[in-house]
Design an enzyme around this catalytic site. Structure first.
Site, PDB file in Angstrom:
ATOM      1  N   LYS A   1     -24.114  -4.036  52.256  1.00 55.51           N
ATOM      2  CA  LYS A   1     -24.700  -2.807  52.248  1.00 55.51           C
ATOM      3  C   LYS A   1     -24.596  -2.069  53.735  1.00 55.51           C
ATOM      4  O   LYS A   1     -24.083  -0.903  53.901  1.00 55.51           O
ATOM      5  CB  LYS A   1     -26.043  -2.846  51.971  1.00 55.51           C
ATOM      6  CG  LYS A   1     -26.862  -1.470  51.863  1.00 55.51           C
ATOM      7  CD  LYS A   1     -28.304  -1.777  51.044  1.00 55.51           C
ATOM      8  CE  LYS A   1     -29.119  -2.741  51.640  1.00 55.51           C
ATOM      9  NZ  LYS A   1     -30.333  -2.014  52.401  1.00 55.51           N
TER      10      LYS A   1
ATOM     11  N   ASP B   1     -28.639   0.689  47.961  1.00 52.03           N
ATOM     12  CA  ASP B   1     -30.079   0.306  48.130  1.00 52.03           C
ATOM     13  C   ASP B   1     -31.088   0.454  47.229  1.00 52.03           C
ATOM     14  O   ASP B   1     -30.529   0.528  46.212  1.00 52.03           O
ATOM     15  CB  ASP B   1     -30.500   1.142  49.647  1.00 52.03           C
ATOM     16  CG  ASP B   1     -30.854   2.465  49.197  1.00 52.03           C
ATOM     17  OD1 ASP B   1     -30.635   2.814  48.010  1.00 52.03           O
ATOM     18  OD2 ASP B   1     -31.414   3.162  49.998  1.00 52.03           O
TER      19      ASP B   1
END
Ligand code: SF4
Length: 211
Positions: free
Chosen positions: A118, A136
């Site tokens: 991420k 997220d």
């Protein structure tokens, strides 16, 4: 109009200028800020980074920092002990293996302490013009509610599905727009369903009925 186009149009209308809300002035600062932002709001991170970057303006200063000294500066954010350890280690790795320059390849970024897929996606898309969607909590929730991913999908599966659905040239902007949409409109609790322009295509089980 197909669902993909509708979603892109609605997000463009709602959040034409969506962008990273973390404050930074260079590659080093964004990488540190993103590492610090895990399970913490961008607002909280923005409160601690000015003094952190003043004390440690580059990876070189941070690489020789004492962990306790960094902890004192960031102790208002969650998981600060672990994050202090990670950013110092990351700075050491960048100095040792990358001549003090934040790397631009995914494999190199993911080799750094505190950097997972991420975080690497955020860095690649914001700093190196490499299209990517960092999934997220907001992006994951919104994707499931809109039926773009399944409830059982993990964040990696959701990311891959978004890549198949949306054109590559839109990924980076879409990433910011989905975060804004999840943060300010399709919130975890009390999403604004009754005024939502995606109500008709939304698959969320708990959306209220329109009367
Ligand atoms: S209808 Fe509600 S749950 Fe569905 S996308 Fe809109 S705000 Fe989110």
């Amino acid at each position: 109009m197909d669902k993909t186009t509708l979603i892109l149009n609605v997000l463009d209308e709602m959040f034409p200028n969506a962008k990273a809300e973390l404050n930074y002035t260079n590659h080093y600062e964004l990488l540190v800020a993103v590492i610090l932002s895990a399970q913490t709001t961008d607002i909280q991170v923005n409160k601690v980074t000015p003094i952190l970057f003043k004390r440690y303006p580059t990876v070189y200063e941070l690489s020789s920092a004492k962990q306790e000294a960094v902890e004192v500066l960031i102790n208002s954010i969650g998981l600060y002990k672990n994050k202090a350890k990670n950013i110092i280690k990351m700075a050491n790795q960048v100095v040792t293996h990358f001549d003090g320059i934040i790397p631009s390849r995914r494999e190199d970024l993911e080799s750094l302490a505190g950097v997972g897929r991420k975080t690497a996606n955020v860095i690649l898309s914001n700093l190196f013009d490499t299209p990517a969607i960092a999934v997220d909590t907001h992006v994951h929730r919104v994707s499931i509610r809109l039926g773009l991913a399944k409830k059982t999908d993990d964040v990696y599966q959701t990311e891959m599905k978004l890549y198949k659905i949306f054109p590559k040239e839109r990924w980076t902007k879409l990433h910011h727009q989905l975060i804004f949409f999840g943060r300010y409109h399709c919130t975890s609790r009390n999403p604004k369903c009754l005024t939502c322009k995606l109500y008709e295509v939304c698959k969320y089980d708990n959306k209220p009925k329109k009367v």
